[in-house]
Motif scaffolding. Structure first.
Motif, PDB file in Angstrom:
ATOM      1  N   HIS A   1       0.862  -1.189   0.000  1.00  0.00           N
ATOM      2  CA  HIS A   1       0.000   0.000   0.000  1.00  0.00           C
ATOM      3  C   HIS A   1       0.891   1.230   0.000  1.00  0.00           C
ATOM      4  O   HIS A   1       1.701   1.404   0.912  1.00  0.00           O
ATOM      5  CB  HIS A   1      -0.885  -0.023   1.250  1.00  0.00           C
ATOM      6  CG  HIS A   1      -1.835   1.130   1.337  1.00  0.00           C
ATOM      7  ND1 HIS A   1      -2.292   1.614   2.549  1.00  0.00           N
ATOM      8  CD2 HIS A   1      -2.422   1.899   0.380  1.00  0.00           C
ATOM      9  CE1 HIS A   1      -3.126   2.620   2.322  1.00  0.00           C
ATOM     10  NE2 HIS A   1      -3.210   2.811   1.018  1.00  0.00           N
TER      11      HIS A   1
ATOM     12  N   HIS B   1       0.919   7.765  -2.896  1.00  0.00           N
ATOM     13  CA  HIS B   1       0.771   7.732  -4.350  1.00  0.00           C
ATOM     14  C   HIS B   1      -0.588   7.176  -4.783  1.00  0.00           C
ATOM     15  O   HIS B   1      -0.850   7.075  -5.986  1.00  0.00           O
ATOM     16  CB  HIS B   1       1.864   6.861  -4.974  1.00  0.00           C
ATOM     17  CG  HIS B   1       3.252   7.367  -4.764  1.00  0.00           C
ATOM     18  ND1 HIS B   1       3.716   8.524  -5.352  1.00  0.00           N
ATOM     19  CD2 HIS B   1       4.288   6.881  -4.010  1.00  0.00           C
ATOM     20  CE1 HIS B   1       4.971   8.734  -4.986  1.00  0.00           C
ATOM     21  NE2 HIS B   1       5.340   7.755  -4.189  1.00  0.00           N
ATOM     22  N   LYS B   2      -1.421   6.813  -3.828  1.00  0.00           N
ATOM     23  CA  LYS B   2      -2.711   6.190  -4.122  1.00  0.00           C
ATOM     24  C   LYS B   2      -2.521   4.962  -5.033  1.00  0.00           C
ATOM     25  O   LYS B   2      -3.155   4.815  -6.080  1.00  0.00           O
ATOM     26  CB  LYS B   2      -3.667   7.193  -4.778  1.00  0.00           C
ATOM     27  CG  LYS B   2      -4.113   8.317  -3.859  1.00  0.00           C
ATOM     28  CD  LYS B   2      -5.008   7.783  -2.746  1.00  0.00           C
ATOM     29  CE  LYS B   2      -5.547   8.921  -1.894  1.00  0.00           C
ATOM     30  NZ  LYS B   2      -6.443   8.406  -0.809  1.00  0.00           N
ATOM     31  N   VAL B   3      -1.631   4.078  -4.602  1.00  0.00           N
ATOM     32  CA  VAL B   3      -1.322   2.854  -5.339  1.00  0.00           C
ATOM     33  C   VAL B   3      -1.446   1.657  -4.400  1.00  0.00           C
ATOM     34  O   VAL B   3      -0.996   1.713  -3.244  1.00  0.00           O
ATOM     35  CB  VAL B   3       0.099   2.900  -5.933  1.00  0.00           C
ATOM     36  CG1 VAL B   3       0.551   1.510  -6.399  1.00  0.00           C
ATOM     37  CG2 VAL B   3       0.178   3.877  -7.095  1.00  0.00           C
TER      38      VAL B   3
ATOM     39  N   LEU C   1      -0.508  -2.479  -4.728  1.00  0.00           N
ATOM     40  CA  LEU C   1       0.129  -3.520  -5.525  1.00  0.00           C
ATOM     41  C   LEU C   1      -0.272  -4.885  -4.984  1.00  0.00           C
ATOM     42  O   LEU C   1      -0.136  -5.156  -3.792  1.00  0.00           O
ATOM     43  CB  LEU C   1       1.652  -3.358  -5.454  1.00  0.00           C
ATOM     44  CG  LEU C   1       2.529  -4.485  -6.004  1.00  0.00           C
ATOM     45  CD1 LEU C   1       2.382  -4.595  -7.521  1.00  0.00           C
ATOM     46  CD2 LEU C   1       3.990  -4.268  -5.613  1.00  0.00           C
TER      47      LEU C   1
ATOM     48  N   TYR D   1      -7.824   4.691  -6.417  1.00  0.00           N
ATOM     49  CA  TYR D   1      -6.483   4.110  -6.411  1.00  0.00           C
ATOM     50  C   TYR D   1      -6.109   3.557  -7.781  1.00  0.00           C
ATOM     51  O   TYR D   1      -6.975   3.127  -8.545  1.00  0.00           O
ATOM     52  CB  TYR D   1      -6.404   2.956  -5.407  1.00  0.00           C
ATOM     53  CG  TYR D   1      -6.086   3.386  -3.996  1.00  0.00           C
ATOM     54  CD1 TYR D   1      -4.794   3.274  -3.483  1.00  0.00           C
ATOM     55  CD2 TYR D   1      -7.078   3.905  -3.168  1.00  0.00           C
ATOM     56  CE1 TYR D   1      -4.501   3.657  -2.190  1.00  0.00           C
ATOM     57  CE2 TYR D   1      -6.790   4.297  -1.867  1.00  0.00           C
ATOM     58  CZ  TYR D   1      -5.497   4.169  -1.384  1.00  0.00           C
ATOM     59  OH  TYR D   1      -5.197   4.559  -0.108  1.00  0.00           O
ATOM     60  N   ARG D   2      -4.802   3.548  -8.056  1.00  0.00           N
ATOM     61  CA  ARG D   2      -4.279   2.743  -9.141  1.00  0.00           C
ATOM     62  C   ARG D   2      -3.952   1.367  -8.570  1.00  0.00           C
ATOM     63  O   ARG D   2      -3.183   1.263  -7.607  1.00  0.00           O
ATOM     64  CB  ARG D   2      -3.031   3.391  -9.745  1.00  0.00           C
ATOM     65  CG  ARG D   2      -3.341   4.587 -10.620  1.00  0.00           C
ATOM     66  CD  ARG D   2      -2.104   5.279 -11.119  1.00  0.00           C
ATOM     67  NE  ARG D   2      -1.426   6.024 -10.063  1.00  0.00           N
ATOM     68  CZ  ARG D   2      -0.340   6.762 -10.240  1.00  0.00           C
ATOM     69  NH1 ARG D   2       0.218   6.845 -11.442  1.00  0.00           N
ATOM     70  NH2 ARG D   2       0.209   7.417  -9.246  1.00  0.00           N
TER      71      ARG D   2
ATOM     72  N   VAL E   1      -2.172  -1.977  -9.188  1.00  0.00           N
ATOM     73  CA  VAL E   1      -1.101  -2.527 -10.015  1.00  0.00           C
ATOM     74  C   VAL E   1      -1.073  -4.039  -9.804  1.00  0.00           C
ATOM     75  O   VAL E   1      -1.035  -4.511  -8.662  1.00  0.00           O
ATOM     76  CB  VAL E   1       0.256  -1.898  -9.650  1.00  0.00           C
ATOM     77  CG1 VAL E   1       1.359  -2.430 -10.561  1.00  0.00           C
ATOM     78  CG2 VAL E   1       0.181  -0.370  -9.729  1.00  0.00           C
TER      79      VAL E   1
ATOM     80  N   ASN F   1      -6.912   3.135 -14.308  1.00  0.00           N
ATOM     81  CA  ASN F   1      -6.345   2.840 -12.985  1.00  0.00           C
ATOM     82  C   ASN F   1      -6.097   1.363 -12.716  1.00  0.00           C
ATOM     83  O   ASN F   1      -5.633   1.017 -11.626  1.00  0.00           O
ATOM     84  CB  ASN F   1      -7.193   3.438 -11.852  1.00  0.00           C
ATOM     85  CG  ASN F   1      -7.068   4.952 -11.769  1.00  0.00           C
ATOM     86  OD1 ASN F   1      -6.120   5.532 -12.308  1.00  0.00           O
ATOM     87  ND2 ASN F   1      -8.014   5.597 -11.111  1.00  0.00           N
TER      88      ASN F   1
ATOM     89  N   LEU G   1       6.346   4.760 -11.877  1.00  0.00           N
ATOM     90  CA  LEU G   1       5.198   5.395 -11.237  1.00  0.00           C
ATOM     91  C   LEU G   1       5.154   6.894 -11.509  1.00  0.00           C
ATOM     92  O   LEU G   1       4.097   7.453 -11.814  1.00  0.00           O
ATOM     93  CB  LEU G   1       5.253   5.125  -9.729  1.00  0.00           C
ATOM     94  CG  LEU G   1       4.086   5.602  -8.862  1.00  0.00           C
ATOM     95  CD1 LEU G   1       3.984   4.725  -7.621  1.00  0.00           C
ATOM     96  CD2 LEU G   1       4.214   7.054  -8.437  1.00  0.00           C
TER      97      LEU G   1
END
Length: 272
Positions: free
Chosen positions: A110, A114-116, A118, A220-221, A223, A238, A257
């Motif tokens: 988390h 970066h609002k990502v 994985l 969020y993105r 990944v 996203n 990123l």
């Protein structure tokens, strides 16, 4: 500083090193994030594991289904498949140490700044951030416990394929693993399908997990890897797909990123 995300490596060590050289990866400044499946199929699973272990905080991964399977193979709960080319790892003097490192890796990463998020396979449409954190951490606690092999021995199977509030702890954790490491297509009611893995177009009632109403994708993105048939193209805002089939003779892909740029390295050989 740059954050590079790489799709399923699956033992394709040479391609990984070439990509790191291509972008000028500097472990003193940059971070390499992997979608999981560090091992299997390619000839360099041992070298890939050693590289990520030795990178320390500059190399971060999540667990994929092949990584979890390696825990079972190492413990002799499952037999190694010849096509996974794991013998060099199993014979290595540091295999025990690498297994201890591997089972400390999480099911998600988390990056709130970066609002990502994985994961290996994706995030179920009915989960929010707190669900990912709570459910992923629950499995990690079990995998890092003294009795982790009890769980590994029973985590296989296609059930449960739907969230069940009355499930036992192990059933709930198996569902979490099925979602975060095996999910591709879902039925409209959210039930997991484990067999279709081709192009999502023409799969009848089945829908890619990221095409169902998914509130988290608005914020969020997400990944992910695991789905080589997509060849890195989810065609969904996203939903950042990074498995481009390196072990199948296609490409290994980095996604930066900060810029959104992608960098690719063609595979030297078909290993899958």
């Amino acid at each position: 500083m740059a954050n590079y995300f790489v799709g399923d490596i699956q033992g394709c060590y040479d391609e990984l090193r070439k990509l790191m050289d291509q972008v000028g990866f500097d472990p003193a400044e940059d971070v390499l994030w992997c979608t999981g499946d560090l091992v299997a199929r390619g000839p360099g699973s041992l070298e890939v594991l050693r590289l990520f272990r030795d990178l320390g905080d500059a190399g971060r991964t999540v667990l994929g289904n092949h990584d979890l399977h390696l825990l079972a193979v190492h413990a002799r709960l499952k037999k190694a498949k010849p096509k996974d080319r794991l013998q060099a790892f199993l014979d290595a003097p540091d295999s025990d140490e690498l297994i201890q490192w591997l089972r400390r890796q999480p099911l998600y990463r988390h990056l709130p700044e970066h609002k990502v998020i994985l994961t290996h396979a994706g995030v179920p449409p009915h989960w929010g951030v707190n669900d990912v954190i709570h459910r992923g951490d629950e499995v990690s606690d079990t995998l890092q416990s003294d009795h982790y092999l009890d769980f590994v021995a029973q985590m296989y199977g296609d059930k449960p394929d739907l969230d069940d509030p009355d499930a036992s702890a192990y059933q709930r954790q198996t569902y979490t693993i099925n979602c975060l490491t095996r999910m591709r297509l879902l039925y409209p009611d959210g039930r997991l399908d484990f067999y279709a893995k081709g192009d999502p177009v023409g799969e009848g009632t089945l829908v890619p997990w990221f095409r169902l109403p998914h509130p988290l994708l608005q914020e969020y993105r997400l990944v992910f890897g695991h789905w080589a048939a997509l060849m890195g193209q989810s065609r969904t805002r996203n939903a950042i797909s990074l498995d481009t089939g390196a072990c199948w003779g296609h490409w290994l892909t980095f996604w930066q990123l900060e810029t959104g740029l992608r960098f690719t390295q063609h595979a030297d050989k078909v290993w899958g």
